[in-house]
Design an enzyme around this catalytic site. Sequence first.
Site, PDB file in Angstrom:
ATOM      1  N   ASN A 133       2.296 146.066  64.710  1.00  8.28           N
ATOM      2  CA  ASN A 133       3.252 144.967  64.587  1.00  8.28           C
ATOM      3  C   ASN A 133       2.736 144.044  63.496  1.00  8.28           C
ATOM      4  OD1 ASN A 133       4.630 145.981  66.733  1.00  8.28           O
ATOM      5  ND2 ASN A 133       4.146 144.316  68.150  1.00  8.28           N
ATOM      6  N   LYS A 539      25.851 131.108  71.357  1.00  9.07           N
ATOM      7  CA  LYS A 539      25.862 132.148  72.387  1.00  9.07           C
ATOM      8  C   LYS A 539      27.000 133.142  72.146  1.00  9.07           C
ATOM      9  CE  LYS A 539      22.306 131.384  74.452  1.00  9.07           C
ATOM     10  NZ  LYS A 539      21.871 131.173  73.097  1.00  9.07           N
ATOM     11  N   HIS A 558      37.413 116.180  59.487  1.00  7.74           N
ATOM     12  CA  HIS A 558      36.863 116.109  58.133  1.00  7.74           C
ATOM     13  C   HIS A 558      36.659 117.507  57.545  1.00  7.74           C
ATOM     14  CE1 HIS A 558      36.348 111.801  58.414  1.00  7.74           C
ATOM     15  NE2 HIS A 558      35.737 111.964  59.585  1.00  7.74           N
TER      16      HIS A 558
END
Length: 662
Positions: A133, A539, A558
């Site tokens: 890793n 999510k 806006h």
Amino acid sequence: MHGDDIFGNLRDTLTVPCRLVENSHLRRWGYCMCGIVGYVGKQEACPFLLSGLRRLEYRGYDSAGIATLTGSSGFQLHRAVGRIDNLAERIDQTPMQGSTGIGHTRWATHGAATEENAHPHMGGHEIVAVVHNGVIENYQVLKEMLQEKGYVFQSATDTEVVAHLIAENLKTLMNAPVATGGRSSGGADSRFAIFVEAVRASLPSLRGTYGLVVMFRDRPDLLIAARCGSPLVLGVGRGEQFIASDTSPLVGHTDRIIYLADHQIAVVTKDSIQVVHRDQGRVRPEVRVLESTDQEVGCNGFPHYMLKEIYEQPTSLRNAMRGRLDRENATAKFGGLNLTPAQLRGVNRLILTACGTSWHSALVGEYLIEEFARLPVEVEYASELRYRNPPVDHDTLIFGITQSGETADTLAALREMKRKGHHTLAICNVIGSSIAQEADGGIYLHAGPEIGVASTKAFTSQLCVLSMLGLYFGRLRHLSFEAGQRIIDQLEALPDVVEQALECSSRVREVADKYKDATNFLYLGRHYNFPTALEGALKLKEISYIHAEGYPAAEMKHGPIALVDEHTPSVFLLPRSHVYDKVMSNLQEVKARGGPVIAIVDQMDRKLESLVDDIIEVPYVEDFLQPVVASIPLQLLAYHIAIARGCDVDKPRNLAKSVTVE
């Protein structure tokens, strides 16, 4: 023991500060979001390796592989692109034997997601097998050097360079006159000294980060692990030992673990684990108790980890508060900050730095701490803070917020602030993680393992801890005793309120079925619920792949209001608060333009029934706790929409639980 003081203890046991080779303080670095498992013992290795890889699926991956070793037949290797099921199918067709083995799930960095690039990788003439890793930044230079020596590369990865480099160093040591096999390598067992030396001699050449596990064809009773920046955990057994990139594969196999620290090397056999420092010789590691259970890392009857973790939130909130609310003094207490009240009283500014969901919790923390403590707070994206070089006063305290404790940008931001002499603290869920070890102190969430890639219970636990932190700083400064008592009352009631909020699930499913085919969503809230809107939109994006954006409700006019049409649902967060009427006006602006509206409201609020298309009710709480309660229907909405669309909610595409690359 609840565990706050572990932040203090860790640095006194295994930790050796990681001093990476750097060209400048802006040096690019990172980790791989991969998973590692290793086994040496008396059982067949493959069953543990395969089950361990399944428990690491949440980390994100695109290929997987296993290598085992027996004394008679050498390495056996299977690799496959895609899900672990593909690898398991190959193993079923050609079973693997051997009581020593290593496995890996790869998230592609160098080279495409192909079988040739999957780990494990072989070095020399298949005398070494390596899983890795991390990112080796100077791999191209090393590759060219090894090619000149005759090594042939089969992959486009940086990891294969490590395998060949170890093989080259082993060959050199074997041919050297001193290589008698009796020499001790930094306190390691003399039987393995030459193999340990081959690994140790290779590490200084590697620029970047690594978590390595190495097998040698000629020593089937040995695994060697090494770490710099990418986590490794050793599981201590009886007649068998385990290695993994986090604790989840170890649960149910051992309850004793060792967190390997940076620049340490572990020499692992079925009967022993020895740890040596790369430069300083043997060290004595601390064996810790692994408190997770099979129930915590399994689905426990739920169809998905994400749904299980959504429903675990009452428990995770109780755990976050346990032992931390001091009613006698109307404050919170934390054992791991490693600063005195006098020192904390002298803090004139906080910087909260984080990424993703943790950044959203930091935004809520900004509102909380400024309201309770009147203490200026700045929230920074960690990826920007590490390069931006802002002016930071000496009386500023830095908090890094992270679920995994391995987030590369957050770790780098804390390191940069620490270099400049600032005190760094962490809010983190994973004991023994890199950030937990490197921060000067901090607070653990105690949320338990979170397997689903999209964070749920860790997010609400962060909000809970930040509420307690706001109370703590408030009581240090100006907050009255009575106000502190009221906040404690509300915090203690929160888990039961969240239990009630979860009852909205069936209603949320109805709403999800109605809007599952939408291609755009807007999430709108104000004050405390502006960050909640951001989190709700994230999510939905993460697990359903629907485009969604969160905004302060007043900002909608806006620009974002141009997106409103009959096909774009808007989710309004409208619990009762001092901005209720303001948000109501913003809602009417959307309805006037034909946009469908889903409203998250307090129970018994009947004002909106005729104004909106769909209502989801949650229990009433005070403003500062609304993000926790309002998050419940937003998490469920994302979950149910994703399920209705046939998405993999636990392992969404392109994402990983621990974002450990820059």
